[in-house]
Scaffold this motif. Sequence first.
Motif, PDB file in Angstrom:
ATOM      1  N   ARG A  35     -20.234  -4.724  22.604  1.00 26.45           N
ATOM      2  CA  ARG A  35     -21.087  -4.063  21.613  1.00 26.45           C
ATOM      3  C   ARG A  35     -20.816  -2.561  21.521  1.00 26.45           C
ATOM      4  N   GLU A  36     -19.588  -2.175  21.689  1.00 24.21           N
ATOM      5  CA  GLU A  36     -19.081  -0.821  21.473  1.00 24.21           C
ATOM      6  C   GLU A  36     -19.528   0.197  22.519  1.00 24.21           C
ATOM      7  N   THR A  37     -20.653  -0.024  23.178  1.00 23.92           N
ATOM      8  CA  THR A  37     -21.230   1.022  24.023  1.00 23.92           C
ATOM      9  C   THR A  37     -21.145   0.735  25.517  1.00 23.92           C
ATOM     10  N   LEU A  38     -20.833  -0.503  25.903  1.00 22.46           N
ATOM     11  CA  LEU A  38     -20.778  -0.881  27.307  1.00 22.46           C
ATOM     12  C   LEU A  38     -19.408  -1.466  27.636  1.00 22.46           C
ATOM     13  N   TYR A  39     -19.039  -1.413  28.918  1.00 26.04           N
ATOM     14  CA  TYR A  39     -17.773  -2.034  29.310  1.00 26.04           C
ATOM     15  C   TYR A  39     -17.868  -2.577  30.728  1.00 26.04           C
ATOM     16  N   ALA A  40     -16.940  -3.459  31.056  1.00 28.20           N
ATOM     17  CA  ALA A  40     -16.823  -3.992  32.415  1.00 28.20           C
ATOM     18  C   ALA A  40     -15.346  -4.220  32.702  1.00 28.20           C
TER      19      ALA A  40
ATOM     20  N   ILE B  12     -16.791 -14.745  33.186  1.00 32.70           N
ATOM     21  CA  ILE B  12     -17.121 -13.393  32.730  1.00 32.70           C
ATOM     22  C   ILE B  12     -18.633 -13.213  32.633  1.00 32.70           C
ATOM     23  N   GLN B  13     -19.299 -14.186  32.054  1.00 31.43           N
ATOM     24  CA  GLN B  13     -20.749 -14.107  31.901  1.00 31.43           C
ATOM     25  C   GLN B  13     -21.440 -13.993  33.256  1.00 31.43           C
ATOM     26  N   ASN B  14     -20.966 -14.747  34.239  1.00 32.22           N
ATOM     27  CA  ASN B  14     -21.594 -14.744  35.560  1.00 32.22           C
ATOM     28  C   ASN B  14     -21.367 -13.450  36.329  1.00 32.22           C
ATOM     29  N   ASN B  15     -20.296 -12.746  36.020  1.00 35.98           N
ATOM     30  CA  ASN B  15     -19.952 -11.534  36.767  1.00 35.98           C
ATOM     31  C   ASN B  15     -20.195 -10.243  35.991  1.00 35.98           C
ATOM     32  N   LEU B  16     -20.570 -10.367  34.719  1.00 36.29           N
ATOM     33  CA  LEU B  16     -20.698  -9.187  33.863  1.00 36.29           C
ATOM     34  C   LEU B  16     -21.768  -8.228  34.371  1.00 36.29           C
ATOM     35  N   GLY B  17     -22.909  -8.748  34.778  1.00 36.22           N
ATOM     36  CA  GLY B  17     -24.029  -7.893  35.166  1.00 36.22           C
ATOM     37  C   GLY B  17     -23.678  -6.917  36.274  1.00 36.22           C
ATOM     38  N   ALA B  18     -22.914  -7.374  37.255  1.00 36.79           N
ATOM     39  CA  ALA B  18     -22.578  -6.526  38.395  1.00 36.79           C
ATOM     40  C   ALA B  18     -21.544  -5.462  38.045  1.00 36.79           C
ATOM     41  N   LEU B  19     -20.803  -5.675  36.953  1.00 36.94           N
ATOM     42  CA  LEU B  19     -19.704  -4.766  36.610  1.00 36.94           C
ATOM     43  C   LEU B  19     -20.010  -3.858  35.425  1.00 36.94           C
ATOM     44  N   LEU B  20     -21.131  -4.066  34.759  1.00 39.99           N
ATOM     45  CA  LEU B  20     -21.423  -3.384  33.506  1.00 39.99           C
ATOM     46  C   LEU B  20     -21.551  -1.876  33.696  1.00 39.99           C
ATOM     47  N   ARG B  21     -20.922  -1.128  32.788  1.00 39.66           N
ATOM     48  CA  ARG B  21     -20.988   0.336  32.827  1.00 39.66           C
ATOM     49  C   ARG B  21     -21.204   0.899  31.425  1.00 39.66           C
ATOM     50  N   ASN B  22     -21.744   2.102  31.407  1.00 38.22           N
ATOM     51  CA  ASN B  22     -21.951   2.833  30.158  1.00 38.22           C
ATOM     52  C   ASN B  22     -20.621   3.434  29.716  1.00 38.22           C
ATOM     53  N   ARG B  23     -20.220   3.141  28.502  1.00 33.60           N
ATOM     54  CA  ARG B  23     -18.907   3.584  28.027  1.00 33.60           C
ATOM     55  C   ARG B  23     -18.829   5.097  27.869  1.00 33.60           C
ATOM     56  N   TYR B  24     -19.967   5.766  27.723  1.00 34.54           N
ATOM     57  CA  TYR B  24     -19.968   7.209  27.463  1.00 34.54           C
ATOM     58  C   TYR B  24     -20.208   8.031  28.711  1.00 34.54           C
TER      59      TYR B  24
END
Length: 419
Positions: A23-28, A73-85
């Motif tokens: 969604r453009e604003t987050l990354y993992a 990816i879905q199962n591991n996304l939460g632990a890796l999520l970062r703010n893109r900015y």
Amino acid sequence: MVEVRLPNASFEDTGETIRLIWRETLYADFEKEELFRAIRRRYRVSAEITAKDGAMVIETDYPGLEKYIAIYIQNNLGALLRNRYTGRKVLYIHGGMDVPLLGYNAFGLIDRGTNLIQVRGVSGCNLSCIFCSVDEGPYSRTRKLDYVVDVDYLMRWFDEVARIKGRGLEAHIDGQGEPLIYPFRVELVQALREHPNVSVISMQSNGTLLNDRLVEELAEAGLDRVNLSLHSLDPEKAKMLMGMKSYDLEHVLDMAEALVNAGIDVLIAPVIIFGINDDEAEAFVEFARRIGAGKRWPALGFQNYIPYKFGRNPTIAKLVPFKEFYAWLRKLEEKTGMRPLVLKPKHFGMEKREFIPLAFRPGEVVKAEVVLPGRIKGEMLARARDRLIEVVNTDAAVGDRIRVRIVRTRHGIYIGTEV
């Protein structure tokens, strides 16, 4: 060969990792070696993994592989999520966590005893303004993580607040930073527009993340007004004030005009630091007139710079008492004919409403469960009586049950210390 594509997401190959941009604003970042091992465990093969044209490309083809990787990816996304900015770790808050959305400043909902409700779905900012009251942005020295609140969960709490506050509400989308980094920004506006108790939807923004497509989406969703944080009309001075050499003033000015053309009213909201940008006051007035700002609400909302305990407080800033500041605004009204510049709640249709009842009294000691880390060192967030409490100067960990003395309750923002 298998191509993995996910909704609202794209993949990039960064060398050691495959980066998912959501969604453009987050990354993992998913390490390629971990992806290799996951595939090897399931299918007993080795496969080269890259990214091309927004898809993850796996150089093998087994039945069910695409679905398997999507679930991984879905199962591991939460632990890796970062703010893109900001690059900071993101905590994604959803209904399954049962985290209250009243009581804390950085996310959720804030009621200050009027018909305006502040709606905060995200923390973090893409700029590092030199006068930022909360030391936000990529260059922050104090903020250690960011939050994102699931839009359905945010609206569930908004429903309850709106039930208490009544009809004719203004939902003001703001935050400790830039609200447009919220990944569900358009969906939030749409949901608020459909709410029967909401009459006005406004948003605070620095304008840098706007583009023509997003402006149209926000207009179609029902956004009424943007309070645009624009602090200088000089490109170099603007870069200095915004704390970013990449700041594109021309783009922000173009987007201000695009908002007006799309039917979204604009209020230009400069922070005035006397000795730095007060000499641009008339230029701000002229710009607001030129683009047609202020059709339903005031066109300008000049703000007087004041220092904050946890903010960035530039030594070059000259502090001006509010009495002098309002006298300066009245002179500007007389000189330019732009009125009102001394703003009052009535100019925005604001009226006093009964506060949401407080859950705690100052001095009270309550038992609470620590549910989230806070944003700064020594801060944790605890839950009690369906409210969040910002617990300061604590060594407690998530899951601990602690006793907290409430030291502040103003506007339903609860701060406490561990007993």
